[in-house]
Motif scaffolding. Structure first.
Motif, PDB file in Angstrom:
ATOM      1  N   SER A  90      -1.125  -4.641  -1.302  1.00 44.50           N
ATOM      2  CA  SER A  90      -0.195  -4.884  -2.271  1.00 44.50           C
ATOM      3  C   SER A  90       1.445  -4.835  -1.691  1.00 44.50           C
ATOM      4  N   GLU A  91       2.205  -5.499  -2.618  1.00 41.90           N
ATOM      5  CA  GLU A  91       3.567  -5.229  -2.206  1.00 41.90           C
ATOM      6  C   GLU A  91       3.909  -3.667  -1.842  1.00 41.90           C
ATOM      7  N   GLY A  92       4.582  -3.692  -0.476  1.00 41.87           N
ATOM      8  CA  GLY A  92       4.593  -2.171  -0.202  1.00 41.87           C
ATOM      9  C   GLY A  92       3.839  -1.470   0.979  1.00 41.87           C
ATOM     10  N   ASP A  93       2.548  -2.512   1.116  1.00 39.28           N
ATOM     11  CA  ASP A  93       1.773  -2.224   2.291  1.00 39.28           C
ATOM     12  C   ASP A  93       2.273  -2.782   3.408  1.00 39.28           C
ATOM     13  N   ALA A  94       2.874  -3.805   3.352  1.00 39.23           N
ATOM     14  CA  ALA A  94       3.054  -4.435   4.546  1.00 39.23           C
ATOM     15  C   ALA A  94       4.713  -4.396   4.784  1.00 39.23           C
TER      16      ALA A  94
ATOM     17  N   CYS B   9       3.825 -10.320  -0.268  1.00 38.41           N
ATOM     18  CA  CYS B   9       4.082  -8.861  -0.106  1.00 38.41           C
ATOM     19  C   CYS B   9       5.022  -8.467   0.768  1.00 38.41           C
ATOM     20  N   GLY B  10       6.141  -9.525   0.911  1.00 33.97           N
ATOM     21  CA  GLY B  10       7.362  -9.160   1.362  1.00 33.97           C
ATOM     22  C   GLY B  10       7.814  -9.295   2.774  1.00 33.97           C
ATOM     23  N   VAL B  11       6.926 -10.066   3.547  1.00 27.51           N
ATOM     24  CA  VAL B  11       7.033 -10.421   4.923  1.00 27.51           C
ATOM     25  C   VAL B  11       7.904 -11.613   5.039  1.00 27.51           C
ATOM     26  N   HIS B  12       8.861 -11.481   5.952  1.00 29.57           N
ATOM     27  CA  HIS B  12       9.835 -12.568   6.093  1.00 29.57           C
ATOM     28  C   HIS B  12       9.838 -13.293   7.438  1.00 29.57           C
TER      29      HIS B  12
END
Length: 264
Positions: free
Chosen positions: A16-20, A86-89
């Motif tokens: 989930s978002e925050g895990d990565a 999940c927020g990786v850029h």
């Protein structure tokens, strides 16, 4: 389809978002993920599902992730898509490859500035005329890291350039056995003439996802051997230890973290 994608956990990665973290180092083999995570501070296994194993830890005080993609473009694209959600850029592939250009020796590192799109996955993202290119900043960071890690000697050098991404491993190693052997071999000869560094199976898909989603991606590949050197009678060692490529990806990630922090 919306039903299976509506959960807060990503369907395939089971995170989930925050895990990565915002930065992810990717490899094909799930067994290589813990080896990447050994270079992190406080690494923790987050998830394991199908071909996807995921660890998260810290580099330079920043949360980072290591994840396996499995073999080939389709599974690599799924991994990239769900990490991005999940927020990786920033995505850096580290993996293995088979050298094409004759000065690429087993043990050398190949930094992919672009990928030949001999895969099917990238065609679901980009028009066929659009190139699958790596992000300039990621490519620069990987090159800088490789220059620190490699002596420049044969088997311990690094190269920057285009790589070939294909869907069939045996189409590369045994093209003469395929019904389309003429087409495969003609393309290979063209890539040789153009100076293509090496052949692998995920960069084109990964770069295409990154371009589509507006994030950064790059790749560092260990040349485990070079079939063209073998054909010509040149020394062609087989090198299977991927640690140098992993260290290159980790060092490049650190450089990007510090640069991004400075430029905020």
């Amino acid at each position: 389809m919306s039903g299976i994608l509506s959960d807060s956990k990503q369907f395939h990665l089971q995170i989930s978002e925050g895990d990565a973290g915002k930065y992810a180092i990717l490899c094909g083999d799930p067994g290589r993920v813990p080896k990447i995570a050994e270079y992190f501070e406080s690494p923790v296994k987050i998830a394991e599902n199908r071909e996807y194993t995921i660890y998260t830890g810290f580099l330079e005080g920043e949360k980072v992730t290591a994840a396996s993609t499995g073999i080939g473009g389709p599974s690599a694209a799924i991994c990239a898509e769900e990490l991005i959600k999940c927020g990786v850029h920033t995505l850096i592939r580290t993996g293995t490859s088979g050298g094409i250009r004759e000065d690429v020796c087993g043990g050398d590192l190949c930094i992919a500035s672009a990928a030949v799109r001999d895969d099917g996955t990238s065609r679901e993202y980009l028009p066929i005329s659009y190139p699958a290119v790596a992000d300039f900043d990621v490519c620069t960071a990987l090159s800088a890291a490789a220059s620190e890690l490699c002596s420049g000697k044969e088997g311990d050098a690094f190269h920057v350039g285009a790589v070939q991404s294909k869907d069939s491993f045996y189409g590369e190693t045994n093209p003469e056995t395929m019904p389309v052997s003429g087409e495969l071999m003609a393309r290979w000869e063209a890539y040789k003439k153009l100076g293509c560094l090496t052949s692998e199976m995920e960069c084109s898909a990964l770069f295409s996802v990154a371009l589509t989603r507006g994030v950064r991606a790059g790749g560092v590949l260990l040349a485990i051997w070079n079939v063209e050197r073998s054909k010509s009678g040149a020394e062609s060692p087989v090198v299977l230890d991927t640690d140098k490529a992993v260290r290159c990806a980790v060092l490049a990630t650190k450089k990007l973290i510090l640069s991004d922090r400075k430029n905020k």
